[in-house]
Design a protein around this motif. Structure first.
Motif, PDB file in Angstrom:
ATOM      1  N   ARG A   1       0.826  -1.210   0.000  1.00  0.00           N
ATOM      2  CA  ARG A   1       0.000   0.000   0.000  1.00  0.00           C
ATOM      3  C   ARG A   1       0.857   1.256   0.000  1.00  0.00           C
ATOM      4  O   ARG A   1       0.610   2.185  -0.763  1.00  0.00           O
ATOM      5  CB  ARG A   1      -0.931  -0.011   1.215  1.00  0.00           C
ATOM      6  N   ARG A   2       1.861   1.288   0.872  1.00  0.00           N
ATOM      7  CA  ARG A   2       2.717   2.480   0.933  1.00  0.00           C
ATOM      8  C   ARG A   2       3.535   2.640  -0.351  1.00  0.00           C
ATOM      9  O   ARG A   2       3.763   3.758  -0.802  1.00  0.00           O
ATOM     10  CB  ARG A   2       3.606   2.432   2.175  1.00  0.00           C
ATOM     11  N   LEU A   3       3.970   1.544  -0.932  1.00  0.00           N
ATOM     12  CA  LEU A   3       4.688   1.634  -2.212  1.00  0.00           C
ATOM     13  C   LEU A   3       3.756   2.138  -3.315  1.00  0.00           C
ATOM     14  O   LEU A   3       4.171   2.927  -4.170  1.00  0.00           O
ATOM     15  CB  LEU A   3       5.292   0.291  -2.590  1.00  0.00           C
ATOM     16  N   PHE A   4       2.498   1.697  -3.297  1.00  0.00           N
ATOM     17  CA  PHE A   4       1.533   2.128  -4.314  1.00  0.00           C
ATOM     18  C   PHE A   4       1.313   3.637  -4.273  1.00  0.00           C
ATOM     19  O   PHE A   4       1.079   4.256  -5.311  1.00  0.00           O
ATOM     20  CB  PHE A   4       0.192   1.423  -4.150  1.00  0.00           C
ATOM     21  N   VAL A   5       1.335   4.236  -3.079  1.00  0.00           N
ATOM     22  CA  VAL A   5       1.039   5.670  -2.949  1.00  0.00           C
ATOM     23  C   VAL A   5       2.283   6.520  -2.717  1.00  0.00           C
ATOM     24  O   VAL A   5       2.177   7.707  -2.427  1.00  0.00           O
ATOM     25  CB  VAL A   5       0.005   5.937  -1.829  1.00  0.00           C
ATOM     26  N   LEU A   6       3.449   5.936  -2.889  1.00  0.00           N
ATOM     27  CA  LEU A   6       4.687   6.665  -2.596  1.00  0.00           C
ATOM     28  C   LEU A   6       4.786   7.980  -3.354  1.00  0.00           C
ATOM     29  O   LEU A   6       5.234   8.986  -2.800  1.00  0.00           O
ATOM     30  CB  LEU A   6       5.909   5.783  -2.876  1.00  0.00           C
ATOM     31  N   ALA A   7       4.371   8.014  -4.607  1.00  0.00           N
ATOM     32  CA  ALA A   7       4.444   9.258  -5.373  1.00  0.00           C
ATOM     33  C   ALA A   7       3.566  10.353  -4.758  1.00  0.00           C
ATOM     34  O   ALA A   7       3.829  11.538  -4.949  1.00  0.00           O
ATOM     35  CB  ALA A   7       4.049   9.018  -6.829  1.00  0.00           C
ATOM     36  N   GLY A   8       2.553   9.962  -3.991  1.00  0.00           N
ATOM     37  CA  GLY A   8       1.668  10.916  -3.329  1.00  0.00           C
ATOM     38  C   GLY A   8       1.866  10.938  -1.825  1.00  0.00           C
ATOM     39  O   GLY A   8       0.921  11.180  -1.072  1.00  0.00           O
ATOM     40  N   TRP A   9       3.084  10.705  -1.382  1.00  0.00           N
ATOM     41  CA  TRP A   9       3.379  10.569   0.050  1.00  0.00           C
ATOM     42  C   TRP A   9       2.910  11.754   0.868  1.00  0.00           C
ATOM     43  O   TRP A   9       2.478  11.592   2.008  1.00  0.00           O
ATOM     44  CB  TRP A   9       4.866  10.297   0.281  1.00  0.00           C
ATOM     45  N   ARG A  10       2.970  12.957   0.326  1.00  0.00           N
ATOM     46  CA  ARG A  10       2.595  14.153   1.095  1.00  0.00           C
ATOM     47  C   ARG A  10       1.128  14.113   1.527  1.00  0.00           C
ATOM     48  O   ARG A  10       0.780  14.603   2.586  1.00  0.00           O
ATOM     49  CB  ARG A  10       2.838  15.417   0.269  1.00  0.00           C
ATOM     50  N   ASP A  11       0.291  13.558   0.678  1.00  0.00           N
ATOM     51  CA  ASP A  11      -1.152  13.580   0.921  1.00  0.00           C
ATOM     52  C   ASP A  11      -1.719  12.282   1.466  1.00  0.00           C
ATOM     53  O   ASP A  11      -2.904  12.212   1.758  1.00  0.00           O
ATOM     54  CB  ASP A  11      -1.880  13.923  -0.390  1.00  0.00           C
ATOM     55  N   SER A  12      -0.891  11.260   1.595  1.00  0.00           N
ATOM     56  CA  SER A  12      -1.408   9.938   1.945  1.00  0.00           C
ATOM     57  C   SER A  12      -1.692   9.749   3.426  1.00  0.00           C
ATOM     58  O   SER A  12      -2.531   8.939   3.795  1.00  0.00           O
ATOM     59  CB  SER A  12      -0.425   8.854   1.494  1.00  0.00           C
ATOM     60  N   GLY A  13      -0.960  10.437   4.285  1.00  0.00           N
ATOM     61  CA  GLY A  13      -1.090  10.220   5.719  1.00  0.00           C
ATOM     62  C   GLY A  13      -0.458   8.914   6.192  1.00  0.00           C
ATOM     63  O   GLY A  13      -0.628   8.529   7.348  1.00  0.00           O
ATOM     64  N   LEU A  14       0.273   8.228   5.313  1.00  0.00           N
ATOM     65  CA  LEU A  14       0.848   6.923   5.652  1.00  0.00           C
ATOM     66  C   LEU A  14       2.313   6.981   6.075  1.00  0.00           C
ATOM     67  O   LEU A  14       2.871   5.961   6.464  1.00  0.00           O
ATOM     68  CB  LEU A  14       0.720   5.971   4.454  1.00  0.00           C
ATOM     69  N   PHE A  15       2.921   8.154   6.017  1.00  0.00           N
ATOM     70  CA  PHE A  15       4.346   8.260   6.303  1.00  0.00           C
ATOM     71  C   PHE A  15       4.564   9.159   7.510  1.00  0.00           C
ATOM     72  O   PHE A  15       3.927  10.213   7.638  1.00  0.00           O
ATOM     73  CB  PHE A  15       5.086   8.803   5.067  1.00  0.00           C
TER      74      PHE A  15
END
Length: 150
Positions: free
Chosen positions: A67-81
């Motif tokens: 999941r985190r790899l899938f959204v890595l390009a959008g890390w700023r907005d994901s809330g996962l990092f």
């Protein structure tokens, strides 16, 4: 032309530098998972499919989630990092984009200095710098993806 094959001794020095950076990152308290995220993100920005593939797999082996790899390009907005990961990713993007921006924004440096110790920040900066070199070699050499092991 495969640059790693044309000057293999030089390529091996870059590989050795990568091992030294990984060791320094571990000694500074950064886990392999975060360093692999740095490598994947820089590779995404540089369009190096070979390195994206390699380091996504390495990140998974280090415990990273799909999941985190899938959204890595959008890390700023994901809330996962977390804060440290966001700081490392911001530094990675700033270093990778230097040819475009010709700058390391003050706010990126301030955020990174707050979230990372000096040895950690140095390790992230070196990891981002070296993966950028590998990305350029991979793109220039047109390294093919390995066959899918599945």
């Amino acid at each position: 032309m495969l640059l790693d094959k044309e000057l293999p001794a030089v390529y091996q020095q870059l590989v050795a530098l990568t091992r030294d950076i990984s060791k320094a990152a571990a000694e500074a308290g950064l886990d392999r998972q975060l360093i692999e995220l740095v490598k994947v993100r820089a590779s995404q920005l540089n369009g190096c499919a070979f390195c994206m593939d390699m380091h996504s797999r390495a990140a998974r082996e280090a415990g990273e989630t799909e999941r985190r790899l899938f959204v890595l390009a959008g890390w700023r907005d994901s809330g996962l990092f977390d804060e440290r990961e966001r700081a490392a990713l911001a530094v990675t993007e700033a270093i990778t984009n230097v040819p475009i921006t010709r700058d390391l924004p003050d706010e990126v440096y301030a955020q990174a200095s707050k979230a990372l110790t000096e040895p950690q920040l140095a390790a992230v900066a070196w990891a981002a710098t070296v993966i950028n070199a590998f990305n350029r070699l991979g793109v220039f050499s047109r390294w093919p993806l390995p066959k899918d092991p599945a």
